[in-house]
Design a protein around this motif. Structure first.
Motif, PDB file in Angstrom:
ATOM      1  N   VAL A 223       0.647  -1.200   0.065  1.00 20.77           N
ATOM      2  CA  VAL A 223       0.120   0.030  -0.170  1.00 20.77           C
ATOM      3  C   VAL A 223       0.886   1.172  -0.092  1.00 20.77           C
ATOM      4  O   VAL A 223       0.636   2.140  -1.000  1.00 20.77           O
ATOM      5  N   PHE A 224       1.808   1.372   0.782  1.00 20.84           N
ATOM      6  CA  PHE A 224       2.807   2.459   0.756  1.00 20.84           C
ATOM      7  C   PHE A 224       3.581   2.829  -0.644  1.00 20.84           C
ATOM      8  O   PHE A 224       3.476   3.734  -1.044  1.00 20.84           O
ATOM      9  N   LEU A 225       3.929   1.571  -1.112  1.00 16.25           N
ATOM     10  CA  LEU A 225       4.622   1.900  -2.438  1.00 16.25           C
ATOM     11  C   LEU A 225       3.860   2.232  -3.463  1.00 16.25           C
ATOM     12  O   LEU A 225       4.039   3.180  -4.740  1.00 16.25           O
ATOM     13  N   VAL A 226       2.526   1.678  -3.499  1.00 16.02           N
ATOM     14  CA  VAL A 226       1.407   2.028  -4.439  1.00 16.02           C
ATOM     15  C   VAL A 226       0.896   3.520  -4.226  1.00 16.02           C
ATOM     16  O   VAL A 226       0.891   4.247  -5.408  1.00 16.02           O
ATOM     17  N   LYS A 227       0.649   4.077  -3.019  1.00 15.52           N
ATOM     18  CA  LYS A 227       0.434   5.279  -2.886  1.00 15.52           C
ATOM     19  C   LYS A 227       1.308   6.373  -3.260  1.00 15.52           C
ATOM     20  O   LYS A 227       1.122   7.566  -3.886  1.00 15.52           O
ATOM     21  N   THR A 228       2.735   5.922  -2.808  1.00 23.81           N
ATOM     22  CA  THR A 228       3.783   6.714  -3.184  1.00 23.81           C
ATOM     23  C   THR A 228       4.080   6.803  -4.413  1.00 23.81           C
ATOM     24  O   THR A 228       4.260   8.108  -5.136  1.00 23.81           O
ATOM     25  N   MET A 229       4.171   5.784  -5.310  1.00 25.57           N
ATOM     26  CA  MET A 229       4.732   5.881  -6.716  1.00 25.57           C
ATOM     27  C   MET A 229       3.416   6.630  -7.399  1.00 25.57           C
ATOM     28  O   MET A 229       3.551   7.168  -8.427  1.00 25.57           O
ATOM     29  N   LYS A 230       2.131   6.279  -6.975  1.00 24.72           N
ATOM     30  CA  LYS A 230       1.061   7.058  -7.746  1.00 24.72           C
ATOM     31  C   LYS A 230       1.033   8.379  -7.734  1.00 24.72           C
ATOM     32  O   LYS A 230       0.842   9.069  -8.776  1.00 24.72           O
ATOM     33  N   ARG A 231       1.411   8.762  -6.263  1.00 22.36           N
ATOM     34  CA  ARG A 231       1.113  10.332  -6.214  1.00 22.36           C
ATOM     35  C   ARG A 231       2.451  11.178  -6.635  1.00 22.36           C
ATOM     36  O   ARG A 231       2.468  12.149  -6.817  1.00 22.36           O
ATOM     37  N   VAL A 232       3.590  10.418  -6.570  1.00 27.14           N
ATOM     38  CA  VAL A 232       4.892  11.350  -6.427  1.00 27.14           C
ATOM     39  C   VAL A 232       5.648  10.700  -7.659  1.00 27.14           C
ATOM     40  O   VAL A 232       5.881  11.704  -8.670  1.00 27.14           O
ATOM     41  N   LEU A 233       5.998   9.487  -8.118  1.00 28.57           N
ATOM     42  CA  LEU A 233       6.936   9.067  -8.963  1.00 28.57           C
ATOM     43  C   LEU A 233       6.075   9.241 -10.257  1.00 28.57           C
ATOM     44  O   LEU A 233       6.888   9.330 -11.239  1.00 28.57           O
ATOM     45  N   PHE A 234       4.785   8.947 -10.309  1.00 28.54           N
ATOM     46  CA  PHE A 234       4.115   8.873 -11.425  1.00 28.54           C
ATOM     47  C   PHE A 234       3.353  10.292 -12.007  1.00 28.54           C
ATOM     48  O   PHE A 234       2.497  10.288 -12.845  1.00 28.54           O
ATOM     49  N   ALA A 235       3.758  11.473 -11.303  1.00 30.44           N
ATOM     50  CA  ALA A 235       3.332  12.527 -11.519  1.00 30.44           C
ATOM     51  C   ALA A 235       3.452  13.245 -12.820  1.00 30.44           C
ATOM     52  O   ALA A 235       2.513  13.845 -13.241  1.00 30.44           O
ATOM     53  N   GLU A 236       4.560  12.821 -13.570  1.00 29.83           N
ATOM     54  CA  GLU A 236       4.764  13.390 -14.949  1.00 29.83           C
ATOM     55  C   GLU A 236       4.313  12.250 -15.854  1.00 29.83           C
ATOM     56  O   GLU A 236       4.395  12.406 -17.234  1.00 29.83           O
ATOM     57  N   ILE A 250      -0.961  -2.723  -9.151  1.00 34.14           N
ATOM     58  CA  ILE A 250      -1.083  -4.273  -8.328  1.00 34.14           C
ATOM     59  C   ILE A 250      -0.103  -5.030  -8.427  1.00 34.14           C
ATOM     60  O   ILE A 250       0.072  -5.937  -7.322  1.00 34.14           O
ATOM     61  N   PHE A 251       0.621  -5.227  -9.634  1.00 35.52           N
ATOM     62  CA  PHE A 251       1.630  -6.121  -9.569  1.00 35.52           C
ATOM     63  C   PHE A 251       2.832  -5.667  -8.750  1.00 35.52           C
ATOM     64  O   PHE A 251       3.364  -6.788  -8.002  1.00 35.52           O
ATOM     65  N   VAL A 252       3.155  -4.493  -8.525  1.00 37.99           N
ATOM     66  CA  VAL A 252       3.830  -3.988  -7.500  1.00 37.99           C
ATOM     67  C   VAL A 252       3.702  -4.359  -6.133  1.00 37.99           C
ATOM     68  O   VAL A 252       4.429  -4.882  -5.209  1.00 37.99           O
ATOM     69  N   ALA A 253       2.371  -4.251  -5.784  1.00 43.69           N
ATOM     70  CA  ALA A 253       1.723  -4.496  -4.446  1.00 43.69           C
ATOM     71  C   ALA A 253       1.891  -6.031  -4.246  1.00 43.69           C
ATOM     72  O   ALA A 253       2.303  -6.617  -3.105  1.00 43.69           O
ATOM     73  N   LEU A 254       1.522  -6.819  -5.058  1.00 45.40           N
ATOM     74  CA  LEU A 254       1.587  -8.310  -5.074  1.00 45.40           C
ATOM     75  C   LEU A 254       2.877  -9.124  -5.137  1.00 45.40           C
ATOM     76  O   LEU A 254       3.170  -9.855  -4.373  1.00 45.40           O
ATOM     77  N   ALA A 255       3.860  -8.303  -5.622  1.00 40.61           N
ATOM     78  CA  ALA A 255       5.269  -8.626  -5.633  1.00 40.61           C
ATOM     79  C   ALA A 255       5.915  -8.536  -4.477  1.00 40.61           C
ATOM     80  O   ALA A 255       6.899  -9.137  -3.940  1.00 40.61           O
ATOM     81  N   GLN A 256       5.144  -7.857  -3.283  1.00 39.29           N
ATOM     82  CA  GLN A 256       5.986  -7.620  -1.893  1.00 39.29           C
ATOM     83  C   GLN A 256       5.708  -9.002  -1.138  1.00 39.29           C
ATOM     84  O   GLN A 256       6.539  -9.310  -0.366  1.00 39.29           O
ATOM     85  N   PHE A 257       4.628  -9.839  -1.525  1.00 42.32           N
ATOM     86  CA  PHE A 257       4.451 -11.056  -0.843  1.00 42.32           C
ATOM     87  C   PHE A 257       5.615 -12.066  -0.804  1.00 42.32           C
ATOM     88  O   PHE A 257       6.175 -12.351   0.008  1.00 42.32           O
TER      89      PHE A 257
END
Length: 272
Positions: A223-236, A250-257
């Motif tokens: 969840v942290f990576l999804v929110k961070t990448m969505k709002r910060v790293l994907f801004a452009e 979703i792939f990034v989130a599932l890869a954490q497991f």
């Protein structure tokens, strides 16, 4: 006859003919009346070339690597609040975007001490060191500790960190948004070890708590990576297909497991 005379060399009593200097069309280019204009023109041209090249190199270094000192400008309040966001991202009610400011005629971001959403390397490095120590302690409780095993766990943690960085970097490149500084991605990937330390500590205190803490850690990290990448790293990169964004996030989130389960398995083997 003239050729034979020339081959005989100088005759006694006869003066040597003086060589007539040939005019050099380039001889006075830098010492004649127009030399100052030429030198000033070449100097200005050289300064323009080297100045533009140095600015290009500096801009690209800052663009991809940033200043390492930036990531260590933290205080106690930032560390506490950042740990809350990483371990409990569901409770973060504020925004996830970073605070920008103009510096030197261009847009920059405020350091972590002034922005809770800014990445830092203090927490990831401390969490990684704590993970190695707790992993060694866990092996010691089972009578499997050795310096070689501790070195193996260190290498395993570094490989896991590298895989996380590659996962985020490849995801960004696939969306055409690979311009994020490398140290930003390293910092975001390193936050994984904060929750992992909590899971390993729970395993040391009570073994069964590990099976509840590890899934929670994987979920929070995703969840942290999804929110961070969505709002910060994907801004452009918001002009791209949003459905593609969702699938990759979703792939990034599932890869954490699988990644955290592998790192949380404290052993001297790579897989089990």
């Amino acid at each position: 006859m003239a050729e034979m005379y020339n081959n005989m060399g100088p005759q006694p009593g006869m003066p040597m003919p003086q060589a007539v200097p040939q005019p050099n069309p380039f001889g006075n280019a830098f010492s004649g009346p127009g030399s100052g204009l030429i030198r000033s023109g070449l100097g200005a041209y050289g300064e323009k070339i080297f100045g533009s090249s140095s600015e290009y190199v500096q801009s690209n270094i800052t663009r991809y690597f940033s200043d390492p000192q930036y990531y260590f400008q933290v205080n106690d309040q930032y560390v506490r609040n950042k740990l809350k966001i990483v371990l409990l991202p569901f409770l973060h009610r504020g925004h996830w975007t970073r605070i920008s400011e103009p510096v030197g005629g261009r847009l920059s971001y405020k350091p972590p001490i002034y922005d809770i959403n800014a990445p830092d390397l203090y927490i990831p490095l401390m969490a990684f060191g704590t993970y190695v120590v707790l992993a060694g302690l866990s092996l010691g409780l089972y009578g499997k500790f050795s310096p070689e095993a501790l070195n193996w766990l260190f290498v395993k943690g570094m490989v896991g960190w590298f895989l996380q960085v590659m996962l985020l970097k490849i995801t960004l490149l696939s969306l055409g948004s690979g311009e994020a500084p490398l140290l930003d991605i390293v910092a975001y990937a390193g936050y994984t070890f904060t929750g992992l330390c909590l899971a390993v500590l729970g395993k040391i205190i009570w073994g069964y708590s590990y099976y509840a803490l590890l899934p929670w850690t994987c979920l929070c990290s995703g969840v942290f990576l999804v929110k961070t990448m969505k709002r910060v790293l994907f801004a452009e990169a918001r002009s791209y297909d949003s459905s593609r964004h969702h699938y990759l996030l979703i792939f990034v989130a599932l890869a954490q497991f699988p990644l955290l389960i592998w790192l949380g398995n404290i052993s001297v083997n790579w897989l089990f």
